[in-house]
Motif scaffolding. Sequence first.
Motif, PDB file in Angstrom:
ATOM      1  N   GLY A 239       0.810  -1.214   0.000  1.00 18.73           N
ATOM      2  CA  GLY A 239       0.000   0.000   0.000  1.00 18.73           C
ATOM      3  C   GLY A 239       0.838   1.255   0.000  1.00 18.73           C
ATOM      4  N   SER A 240       2.059   1.173  -0.548  1.00 21.49           N
ATOM      5  CA  SER A 240       2.996   2.297  -0.466  1.00 21.49           C
ATOM      6  C   SER A 240       3.425   2.762  -1.854  1.00 21.49           C
ATOM      7  CB  SER A 240       4.235   1.888   0.336  1.00 21.49           C
ATOM      8  OG  SER A 240       4.866   0.772  -0.272  1.00 21.49           O
ATOM      9  N   LEU A 241       3.898   3.994  -1.926  1.00 21.91           N
ATOM     10  CA  LEU A 241       4.395   4.586  -3.164  1.00 21.91           C
ATOM     11  C   LEU A 241       5.820   4.108  -3.416  1.00 21.91           C
ATOM     12  CD1 LEU A 241       4.008   6.641  -5.503  1.00 21.91           C
ATOM     13  CD2 LEU A 241       4.915   8.392  -3.953  1.00 21.91           C
ATOM     14  N   LEU A 242       6.069   3.556  -4.605  1.00 24.53           N
ATOM     15  CA  LEU A 242       7.402   3.052  -4.948  1.00 24.53           C
ATOM     16  C   LEU A 242       8.196   4.020  -5.818  1.00 24.53           C
ATOM     17  CD1 LEU A 242       6.467  -0.648  -5.870  1.00 24.53           C
ATOM     18  CD2 LEU A 242       7.307   0.220  -3.674  1.00 24.53           C
ATOM     19  N   LYS A 243       7.496   4.745  -6.698  1.00 25.23           N
ATOM     20  CA  LYS A 243       8.199   5.553  -7.690  1.00 25.23           C
ATOM     21  C   LYS A 243       7.263   6.625  -8.211  1.00 25.23           C
ATOM     22  CE  LYS A 243      10.651   3.077 -10.412  1.00 25.23           C
ATOM     23  NZ  LYS A 243      11.038   2.156 -11.515  1.00 25.23           N
ATOM     24  N   SER A 244       7.828   7.751  -8.659  1.00 28.26           N
ATOM     25  CA  SER A 244       7.031   8.834  -9.238  1.00 28.26           C
ATOM     26  C   SER A 244       7.793   9.412 -10.438  1.00 28.26           C
ATOM     27  CB  SER A 244       6.749   9.923  -8.210  1.00 28.26           C
ATOM     28  OG  SER A 244       5.970  10.958  -8.771  1.00 28.26           O
ATOM     29  N   ILE A 245       7.111   9.541 -11.571  1.00 28.45           N
ATOM     30  CA  ILE A 245       7.715  10.079 -12.795  1.00 28.45           C
ATOM     31  C   ILE A 245       6.922  11.316 -13.214  1.00 28.45           C
ATOM     32  CG2 ILE A 245       8.287   9.659 -15.223  1.00 28.45           C
ATOM     33  CD1 ILE A 245       9.917   7.920 -13.434  1.00 28.45           C
ATOM     34  N   THR A 246       7.592  12.441 -13.414  1.00 27.02           N
ATOM     35  CA  THR A 246       6.935  13.680 -13.836  1.00 27.02           C
ATOM     36  C   THR A 246       6.973  13.804 -15.352  1.00 27.02           C
ATOM     37  OG1 THR A 246       7.629  14.756 -11.794  1.00 27.02           O
ATOM     38  CG2 THR A 246       6.911  16.185 -13.584  1.00 27.02           C
ATOM     39  N   THR A 247       5.865  14.225 -15.956  1.00 31.46           N
ATOM     40  CA  THR A 247       5.807  14.381 -17.415  1.00 31.46           C
ATOM     41  C   THR A 247       6.773  15.472 -17.862  1.00 31.46           C
ATOM     42  OG1 THR A 247       4.010  15.992 -17.317  1.00 31.46           O
ATOM     43  CG2 THR A 247       3.388  13.674 -17.448  1.00 31.46           C
ATOM     44  N   MET A 248       7.278  15.355 -19.097  1.00 36.23           N
ATOM     45  CA  MET A 248       8.213  16.337 -19.625  1.00 36.23           C
ATOM     46  C   MET A 248       7.553  17.702 -19.797  1.00 36.23           C
ATOM     47  SD  MET A 248      10.721  14.550 -22.424  1.00 36.23           S
ATOM     48  CE  MET A 248       9.412  14.096 -23.553  1.00 36.23           C
ATOM     49  N   SER A 249       6.275  17.706 -20.206  1.00 31.82           N
ATOM     50  CA  SER A 249       5.593  18.960 -20.505  1.00 31.82           C
ATOM     51  C   SER A 249       5.059  19.661 -19.266  1.00 31.82           C
ATOM     52  CB  SER A 249       4.425  18.694 -21.458  1.00 31.82           C
ATOM     53  OG  SER A 249       3.441  17.903 -20.812  1.00 31.82           O
ATOM     54  N   GLY A 250       4.913  18.916 -18.190  1.00 34.08           N
ATOM     55  CA  GLY A 250       4.278  19.470 -17.005  1.00 34.08           C
ATOM     56  C   GLY A 250       2.762  19.334 -17.019  1.00 34.08           C
ATOM     57  N   ASN A 251       2.209  18.725 -18.115  1.00 37.08           N
ATOM     58  CA  ASN A 251       0.763  18.504 -18.199  1.00 37.08           C
ATOM     59  C   ASN A 251       0.361  17.240 -17.453  1.00 37.08           C
ATOM     60  OD1 ASN A 251       0.556  20.702 -19.976  1.00 37.08           O
ATOM     61  ND2 ASN A 251       0.961  19.395 -21.752  1.00 37.08           N
ATOM     62  N   TRP A 252      -0.952  17.119 -17.156  1.00 40.58           N
ATOM     63  CA  TRP A 252      -1.469  15.842 -16.691  1.00 40.58           C
ATOM     64  C   TRP A 252      -1.398  14.854 -17.845  1.00 40.58           C
ATOM     65  CZ3 TRP A 252      -6.947  17.768 -14.850  1.00 40.58           C
ATOM     66  CH2 TRP A 252      -6.788  18.736 -13.858  1.00 40.58           C
ATOM     67  N   PRO A 253      -1.038  13.614 -17.600  1.00 42.68           N
ATOM     68  CA  PRO A 253      -1.126  12.610 -18.676  1.00 42.68           C
ATOM     69  C   PRO A 253      -2.592  12.289 -18.969  1.00 42.68           C
ATOM     70  CG  PRO A 253      -0.429  11.589 -16.624  1.00 42.68           C
ATOM     71  CD  PRO A 253      -0.456  13.056 -16.367  1.00 42.68           C
ATOM     72  N   PHE A 254      -2.926  12.216 -20.268  1.00 43.32           N
ATOM     73  CA  PHE A 254      -4.287  11.830 -20.647  1.00 43.32           C
ATOM     74  C   PHE A 254      -4.569  10.385 -20.263  1.00 43.32           C
ATOM     75  CE2 PHE A 254      -5.401  14.923 -24.339  1.00 43.32           C
ATOM     76  CZ  PHE A 254      -5.766  15.860 -23.409  1.00 43.32           C
ATOM     77  N   ASP A 255      -3.614   9.506 -20.566  1.00 45.11           N
ATOM     78  CA  ASP A 255      -3.816   8.075 -20.349  1.00 45.11           C
ATOM     79  C   ASP A 255      -2.470   7.414 -20.150  1.00 45.11           C
ATOM     80  OD1 ASP A 255      -5.176   5.716 -20.051  1.00 45.11           O
ATOM     81  OD2 ASP A 255      -5.456   5.336 -22.190  1.00 45.11           O
ATOM     82  N   ILE A 256      -2.489   6.232 -19.530  1.00 43.85           N
ATOM     83  CA  ILE A 256      -1.256   5.466 -19.319  1.00 43.85           C
ATOM     84  C   ILE A 256      -1.500   4.016 -19.721  1.00 43.85           C
ATOM     85  CG2 ILE A 256      -0.349   6.948 -17.492  1.00 43.85           C
ATOM     86  CD1 ILE A 256      -1.367   4.901 -15.450  1.00 43.85           C
TER      87      ILE A 256
ATOM     88  N   PRO B 189      -3.603  13.197 -29.149  1.00 38.60           N
ATOM     89  CA  PRO B 189      -3.839  11.834 -28.654  1.00 38.60           C
ATOM     90  C   PRO B 189      -4.536  11.860 -27.301  1.00 38.60           C
ATOM     91  CG  PRO B 189      -1.575  12.455 -28.227  1.00 38.60           C
ATOM     92  CD  PRO B 189      -2.205  13.617 -28.965  1.00 38.60           C
ATOM     93  N   SER B 190      -5.468  10.948 -27.105  1.00 43.49           N
ATOM     94  CA  SER B 190      -6.122  10.865 -25.794  1.00 43.49           C
ATOM     95  C   SER B 190      -5.759   9.544 -25.119  1.00 43.49           C
ATOM     96  CB  SER B 190      -7.634  11.032 -25.923  1.00 43.49           C
ATOM     97  OG  SER B 190      -8.171  10.120 -26.859  1.00 43.49           O
ATOM     98  N   SER B 191      -6.320   8.437 -25.610  1.00 43.85           N
ATOM     99  CA  SER B 191      -6.076   7.151 -24.960  1.00 43.85           C
ATOM    100  C   SER B 191      -5.034   6.336 -25.719  1.00 43.85           C
ATOM    101  CB  SER B 191      -7.385   6.359 -24.870  1.00 43.85           C
ATOM    102  OG  SER B 191      -7.180   5.125 -24.212  1.00 43.85           O
ATOM    103  N   VAL B 192      -4.309   5.488 -24.998  1.00 45.44           N
ATOM    104  CA  VAL B 192      -3.315   4.606 -25.607  1.00 45.44           C
ATOM    105  C   VAL B 192      -3.415   3.225 -24.969  1.00 45.44           C
ATOM    106  CG1 VAL B 192      -1.490   5.260 -23.973  1.00 45.44           C
ATOM    107  CG2 VAL B 192      -0.862   4.344 -26.226  1.00 45.44           C
TER     108      VAL B 192
END
Length: 567
Positions: A345-362, A398-401
């Motif tokens: 139940g813990s956070l292992l890793k965090s990656i920030t987008t290059m643009s600083g935007n919210w990611p649409f989809d992962i 692009p929206s979903s991938v």
Amino acid sequence: MMDPCTMQCDRTSAQDVMRCDLCKIAAAQMHCDTCLFNLCTACVEKHISDESKDHIVVKFQERKSIPVYPTCTTHSKERCEMYCKKCDIPVCISCLELNQHLGHELSKILRVLDEKKDILIKESNELNDTIYPTYQDIASDVQNRMCELENEYGDLSTAITKHGEDWHRKIGKFVKKLKAEVDEMKNTQLQTLQKHLDEINTEMSDIKEEIDSVERAIDTNDISQLFSKKTSIEHRYKNLPKKIVLSTPKFMPGKIETVELSKLFRTLSQSSLTTDKHGYSMKTTQKSLEAGSSTPVKQLLDEPETVTFIDTEYDRLFNVACLSDDEIWTSGRENAMKLYSISQGSLLKSITTMSGNWPFDIAVTKSGDLVYTDHDRTVNIVKNEKIEGVIRLQKWIPSSVSCTSSGDFLVIMDSDDGKQTKVVRYNGSKRKKQTIQFDDKGKPLYSSGFCYRKIIENRNLDICISDNGAHAVVVINQAGKLIFKYTGHTPAPTTKPFSPQGITTDSQSHILTADVNNHCVHIIDQNGQFLRYIDCGLTYPQGLCTDTNDNLFVAHQRKLRKLKYLR
């Protein structure tokens, strides 16, 4: 998309009463098993008036319950109730009395009929469940190969054009250099002639002065002046200047031989066309799975069970994608994508987008790399915590991938003006393999306008899209042909309009989609038939994914919930 009201009307009309095949008006109460006609009681007498047939009329509910025996080919008035297995023909009592089949193995024709039906049922099942789906897959494979060929030959033509342009540039550069040499030669020779012309003009000026001097001497009466005049004609002016002879260079082009040019320019290998009789294999069906394949058939639980949940750090959690059975990537209303451990139940890793935007989809690739779409028109992949831009679009967002079993990317994208939506298949790089936008009638497969859409590949290779703008789940096959549209099931838990959000599939080829309006998850089979709701305390569910054990992960508000719904 078919309107739900229209669909309801269709269902109603399908349940309408059966009409008489003769008068077309009255309801059918009777049925002729001989002619396979539905009849009202008033039309029965008219129908049996045709004495060319032995009509067997029964109540409509008892249709096809009385067997219609074949007529004997030898005794036209006899019905064959026996079957000679040696002669492989139906026989009547008269044939048997004449000992025409003495010593032959005989059987009641109804028993033979049952055996024949069993064989036909097995063949029909095999045709429907195995052979026809296999041919559908083969057709899809051929159509996909045709799309690939279009792309590959397009790339080939582009390469040839580029090579030609390279040659044009080199030839242009060479021609420019040659013309510069010609200009240099011309200028040198012009300078030489100009110098020579200047010398001649000087001499001509001197000669003119000499002429004037001589004429003055001739006109004078001063004898001493006349005798003192001396000219340079003999020694200077009669010795004419040397003639400068110039020759311009000649252009002698080399002969262009087609064969030599072909050798220099062409490096095109031969195409080939072969057949491989072992290239296709029979499609595995649900029935064959039940017969004991490596993927066991799982049944739906009567009540889904919550295994665990994590209260994430997002203000709103939108998307989830399984990296493993214990690790899951998430994204929400911030510019960071976070990897959580389910067991801890813990956070292992965090990656920030290059643009600083919210990611649409992962999504997660087969090799375990994270992929995300960005509002800056890019599809990006994260390898070793470094972000690489894989696809950059022009005039589309692009929206979903989704990452497919073959390693392709499926990307939903909208035009800048929001009037068009399409699905594009990429081969893991920038090369397009397939574009899916319209149905067989040229109509858009998806709604227009910017709205929530998600995409996933099913285990049977169908492409499943949750289209919130159309209030539907759109399912198309591998070749891009529409299979069905699921528009919800009533009664829904809160009876609000179907509003699909996240979508995922499982090992049974079930399609699961989050219904944010009704706070539940719909489960349908691969043919679009509704199976079950999951509504165990979910609030505004959005992102969905399943792990290898068919556990369901649901993103709702800021919570990540793990559910067990299959045995």
